[in-house]
Design a protein around this motif. Structure first.
Motif, mmCIF file in Angstrom:
data_model
loop_
_atom_site.group_PDB
_atom_site.id
_atom_site.type_symbol
_atom_site.label_atom_id
_atom_site.label_comp_id
_atom_site.label_asym_id
_atom_site.label_seq_id
_atom_site.Cartn_x
_atom_site.Cartn_y
_atom_site.Cartn_z
ATOM 1 N N ASN A 105 0.836 -1.197 0.000
ATOM 2 C CA ASN A 105 0.000 0.000 0.000
ATOM 3 C C ASN A 105 0.873 1.250 0.000
ATOM 4 O OD1 ASN A 105 0.602 0.824 2.774
ATOM 5 N ND2 ASN A 105 -0.810 -0.774 3.457
ATOM 6 N N HIS A 106 0.256 2.421 -0.075
ATOM 7 C CA HIS A 106 1.030 3.639 -0.290
ATOM 8 C C HIS A 106 1.781 4.108 0.964
ATOM 9 C CE1 HIS A 106 -1.195 7.148 1.558
ATOM 10 N NE2 HIS A 106 -2.046 6.162 1.758
ATOM 11 N N LYS A 107 1.552 3.436 2.094
ATOM 12 C CA LYS A 107 2.297 3.758 3.316
ATOM 13 C C LYS A 107 3.321 2.692 3.673
ATOM 14 C CE LYS A 107 -0.944 6.898 5.595
ATOM 15 N NZ LYS A 107 -1.697 7.168 6.848
ATOM 16 N N THR A 125 -3.792 0.405 4.705
ATOM 17 C CA THR A 125 -4.478 1.487 4.009
ATOM 18 C C THR A 125 -4.613 1.107 2.535
ATOM 19 O OG1 THR A 125 -4.511 3.886 3.639
ATOM 20 C CG2 THR A 125 -2.357 2.795 3.514
ATOM 21 N N TYR A 126 -4.981 2.045 1.693
ATOM 22 C CA TYR A 126 -5.182 1.756 0.269
ATOM 23 C C TYR A 126 -3.852 1.748 -0.491
ATOM 24 C CZ TYR A 126 -4.793 6.862 -0.235
ATOM 25 O OH TYR A 126 -4.359 8.160 -0.193
ATOM 26 N N LEU A 164 -8.557 -0.181 -2.914
ATOM 27 C CA LEU A 164 -8.992 0.237 -1.579
ATOM 28 C C LEU A 164 -8.464 -0.660 -0.464
ATOM 29 C CD1 LEU A 164 -12.706 1.153 -2.375
ATOM 30 C CD2 LEU A 164 -10.893 2.741 -1.714
ATOM 31 N N PHE A 169 -11.710 2.456 3.682
ATOM 32 C CA PHE A 169 -10.768 3.516 3.302
ATOM 33 C C PHE A 169 -11.320 4.469 2.240
ATOM 34 C CE2 PHE A 169 -7.710 0.062 4.621
ATOM 35 C CZ PHE A 169 -7.507 0.613 5.885
ATOM 36 N N LYS A 171 -13.285 6.998 2.595
ATOM 37 C CA LYS A 171 -13.181 8.377 3.069
ATOM 38 C C LYS A 171 -11.782 8.940 2.870
ATOM 39 C CE LYS A 171 -17.355 9.230 4.438
ATOM 40 N NZ LYS A 171 -18.162 10.289 3.775
ATOM 41 N N ARG A 172 -10.779 8.078 2.976
ATOM 42 C CA ARG A 172 -9.392 8.536 2.826
ATOM 43 C C ARG A 172 -9.061 8.949 1.396
ATOM 44 N NH1 ARG A 172 -5.539 4.536 6.477
ATOM 45 N NH2 ARG A 172 -6.801 4.577 8.384
ATOM 46 N N ILE A 173 -9.745 8.351 0.423
ATOM 47 C CA ILE A 173 -9.400 8.653 -0.976
ATOM 48 C C ILE A 173 -10.260 9.765 -1.563
ATOM 49 C CG2 ILE A 173 -8.665 6.251 -1.333
ATOM 50 C CD1 ILE A 173 -11.233 6.077 -3.201
ATOM 51 N N GLU A 174 -11.290 10.181 -0.839
ATOM 52 C CA GLU A 174 -12.201 11.183 -1.402
ATOM 53 C C GLU A 174 -11.490 12.494 -1.723
ATOM 54 O OE1 GLU A 174 -15.606 11.558 1.123
ATOM 55 O OE2 GLU A 174 -16.489 9.681 0.420
ATOM 56 N N ILE A 175 -10.425 12.792 -1.000
ATOM 57 C CA ILE A 175 -9.675 14.019 -1.275
ATOM 58 C C ILE A 175 -8.964 13.955 -2.628
ATOM 59 C CG2 ILE A 175 -7.536 13.232 -0.161
ATOM 60 C CD1 ILE A 175 -7.202 16.089 0.890
#
Length: 232
Positions: A105-107, A125-126, A164, A169, A171-175
């Protein structure tokens, strides 16, 4: 204890049986039958012995173990696709060593899958695959993404892609969604996936739902496996 990241619910063994069978506590206990007498609602006796209950990554390699090659084949994922996006990950959990196909994932955490287990390492996370595109593809799970890459190589290579790894997750990608000109959704055809899809469609005008392309299946991988089986 258990927790369903898709539904955002969890609990104990009895809660799980009640959720699956839509029954009462009494009916759940009756279902357990002769195991009922083994249940105790008293706190367990604490053992003053240290136990390793965490998950730690030991090594990351190119996918080459026969068991993992066979697992990819069973899911109808071409080896070149599996090796391009995933790795063979060795990890330790509860004092034992395991191996799995891993998607990072990206983290820096890993989604881990093999024939018998579904696991993940922290932080969970995603996953975000960037191809400098103005188009974003969103899939729900690792094998949904790999299936899409097998079905439509050009689409995946010419899009930024988010996996995802859990509907929790979203909500985390909505930005990130407003950054793109077009967003293509490939979520599961189950109640949780449909609910998430409807929510995103109501919020953004530039999102299109592509779950109709696999409307007779729960997800993309199920469609891929069935189509390959039909061709045989």
């Amino acid at each position: 204890m258990w927790f369903d990241f898709g539904l955002g619910k969890g609990g104990n063994t009895i809660d799980l049986i009640m959720a699956i069978k839509s029954c009462s506590v009494r009916e759940a206990l009756e279902f357990l039958n002769e195991d009922v007498n083994t249940f105790s609602f008293s706190p367990p006796i604490k053992k003053f012995r240290q136990k390793d209950t965490g998950l730690s990554i030991i090594d990351v390699q190119l996918i080459n173990l026969e068991a993992l090659l066979h697992y990819l084949k069973c899911r109808n994922i071409p080896l070149n696709i599996g090796r391009k996006y995933c790795r063979q990950v060795w990890y330790r959990s509860k004092g034992k060593q395991f191996f799995a196909i891993g998607l990072q994932n990206h983290k820096g955490g890993w989604e881990l899958r093999n024939k018998y287990f579904k696991n993940s390492s922290s932080p969970k996370t995603y996953s975000f695959i960037k191809n400098d595109s103005r188009q974003l593809v969103i899939t729900e799970g690792m094998f949904d993404f790999l299936s899409l890459a097998a079905m439509d190589k050009s689409l995946v290579q010419n899009s930024d892609c988010i996996i995802l790894n859990s509907l929790a997750f979203i909500k985390r990608i909505e930005i990130l969604i407003p950054v793109y000109d077009r967003v293509l959704l490939y979520l599961d055809n189950d109640p949780a996936g449909k609910k998430a899809t409807a929510s995103l469609l109501n919020q953004y005008e530039h999102i299109t739902d592509h779950s109709d392309s696999y409307k007779d299946y729960v997800d993309l991988n199920e469609k891929l496996k069935n189509e390959k089986a039909w061709k045989k």
